[in-house]
Write an enzyme that holds these catalytic residues in place. Sequence first.
Site, mmCIF file in Angstrom:
data_model
loop_
_atom_site.group_PDB
_atom_site.id
_atom_site.type_symbol
_atom_site.label_atom_id
_atom_site.label_comp_id
_atom_site.label_asym_id
_atom_site.label_seq_id
_atom_site.Cartn_x
_atom_site.Cartn_y
_atom_site.Cartn_z
ATOM 1 N N GLU A 184 0.758 -1.250 0.000
ATOM 2 C CA GLU A 184 0.000 0.000 0.000
ATOM 3 C C GLU A 184 0.789 1.300 0.000
ATOM 4 O OE1 GLU A 184 -3.125 -0.311 2.957
ATOM 5 O OE2 GLU A 184 -4.133 -1.847 1.771
ATOM 6 N N GLU A 212 -5.443 -7.948 -1.081
ATOM 7 C CA GLU A 212 -6.178 -7.645 0.147
ATOM 8 C C GLU A 212 -7.609 -7.295 -0.218
ATOM 9 O OE1 GLU A 212 -5.036 -4.877 3.225
ATOM 10 O OE2 GLU A 212 -2.942 -5.478 3.126
HETATM 11 C C1 LIG Z 1 -7.988 -3.194 6.690
HETATM 12 C C2 LIG Z 1 -7.060 -3.673 7.723
HETATM 13 O O1 LIG Z 1 -7.376 -4.498 8.531
HETATM 14 N N1 LIG Z 1 -5.889 -3.159 7.666
HETATM 15 C C3 LIG Z 1 -4.896 -3.540 8.599
HETATM 16 C C4 LIG Z 1 -3.676 -3.792 7.837
HETATM 17 O O2 LIG Z 1 -2.693 -4.252 8.678
HETATM 18 C C5 LIG Z 1 -2.344 -3.344 9.690
HETATM 19 C C6 LIG Z 1 -1.291 -3.993 10.482
HETATM 20 O O3 LIG Z 1 -0.391 -4.494 9.624
HETATM 21 C C7 LIG Z 1 -3.521 -2.973 10.543
HETATM 22 O O4 LIG Z 1 -3.149 -1.967 11.441
HETATM 23 C C8 LIG Z 1 -4.622 -2.493 9.636
HETATM 24 O O5 LIG Z 1 -5.780 -2.230 10.387
#
Ligand SMILES: CC(=O)N[C@H]1CO[C@H](CO)[C@@H](O)[C@@H]1O
Length: 425
Positions: free
Chosen positions: A241, A353
């Site tokens: 991301e 994701e």
């Molecule tokens: C959408 C989601 O759950 N995102 C998570 C992605 O991962 C991080 C930790 O690596 C979380 O903090 C996020 O909430």
Amino acid sequence: MISKSFSALLAAITLALSVHAQAAVWSQCGGTLTSFNKGWTGETTCAAGSVCTVLSSSYSQCVPGTGASSTPSATSSSPAPSASSTCAPNSPPSSAGKLRFAGVNISGFDFGCGTDGTCNASGAWPPLTQYYGLDGAGQMKHFVEDDGFNVFRLPVGWQFLTNGVATGDIDEDNFTEYDALVQACLDTGASCIVDVHNYARFNGKIIGQGGPANDAFAALWSSIAAKYADNDKIIFGIMNEPHDVPDINLWAESVQAAVTAIRNAGATSQLILLPGNNWTSAETFVSNGSADALNKVTNPDGSITGLIFDVHKYLDFDNSGTNAECTTNNIDNAWAPLAQWLRCNGRQAFNTETGGGNVASCEQFMCEQVAFQKANSDVFLGYVGWAAGNFYNGYVLSEVPTQNADGTWTDQPLVAQCLAPNANA
Ligand SMILES: CC(=O)N[C@H]1CO[C@H](CO)[C@@H](O)[C@@H]1O
Ligand SMILES: *[C@@H]1O[C@H](CO)[C@@H](O)[C@H](O)[C@H]1NC(C)=O
Ligand SMILES: *[C@@H]1O[C@H](CO)[C@@H](O)[C@H](O)[C@H]1NC(C)=O
Ligand SMILES: *[C@@H]1O[C@H](CO)[C@@H](O)[C@H](O)[C@H]1NC(C)=O
Ligand SMILES: *[C@@H]1O[C@H](CO)[C@@H](O)[C@H](O)[C@H]1NC(C)=O
């Protein structure tokens, strides 16, 4: 799930048939009495130019085309499309229908990583019992054996791998812990995505644009790739991301540096996932310029073999993946236009994701999204749900299965209903 009586269903079918309602393109449509769509009582026919296509034993969807042979095949995935010079409206080939990958994120080594690319040393928590985490190894074994999943994404912070320095110098003690998760994944026979979970940053600064130089990022990937060069089940997820990256063309150069490093380290045939801007949004991959910029990234020999675009998409109203309720199947706004662009440009993407709450709205929209991706398997490699691993019981997007006293596992509803490849078998 099906609570209606047979007579109620029959009445609904009769009603649907009698009003001759038509479902819009890409929406769910009806099945037959013998293989009824999860109690589907809506439209049984599709709008002009599309056909009600059976995508699984319990789900049908209006897919554009004449429907000559769009029923999913049970054979291997389709070959990548070849590039064409024009980008006229297009539709999947008849060979589409079965995704190459379906999986789950196994989170934990990325805990403590913030969206500014900081990763607190104390935050990482291996999802392995030998390191006092949950049983990520057992979860993966269950997901493969009981659900039919075949890929896991294993997020980890750059800082964890190098014990805090922005170089490619792997800390062998830390790597041993992470590699234990990778090996547990490989032991299941699944493919395993090594995901560096740093949002295009290291401690607040953007790679190649004020933060670590591309050489440092390339050194990290050279080190990782060298560890797994001879294993074709490893997939390299270059970066989780990227967001608010000011210059997408400079970012493409950072991605190119990583790709070159991976290939030159001897990992010549594995898949590499190329991430765009705006949180790798599938919706804005083309409009935000990521597609054009990353389309120029090549292997050292100039080919694009194995170079796959990495895209994310959640189903809640703000695409944040933080709300239980789902409001969209993402088809009109994201997946259909992206499929079009990919087909026109001879490329493929992997949705690494996606997720939603364990609620009815998500069961509907996620099943629709998965069905669309299956119907377009010539350009979509598959999806990876977010997330299992070390999440606590009650986490809003939890896909963490619970282990029963007899050793068997019970899946979360969204996994059981939509995400598990065996869900509709
Ligand atoms: C959408 C989601 O759950 N995102 C998570 C992605 O991962 C991080 C930790 O690596 C979380 O903090 C996020 O909430
Ligand atoms: C890192 O730890 C500090 C101090 O505990 C905390 O304030 C900060 O929010 C943490 N950052 C992340 C991304 O977890
Ligand atoms: C590396 O591993 C050690 C030992 O588990 C841990 O204390 C340290 O926090 C890790 N480093 C980072 C940056 O996570
Ligand atoms: C990022 O993507 C979201 C949807 O995924 C969109 O609403 C938003 O406008 C995008 N932002 C930019 C700057 O492209
Ligand atoms: C892409 O999004 C960024 C913000 O993330 C924005 O500044 C930029 O203008 C967008 N580029 C295009 C081509 O839309």
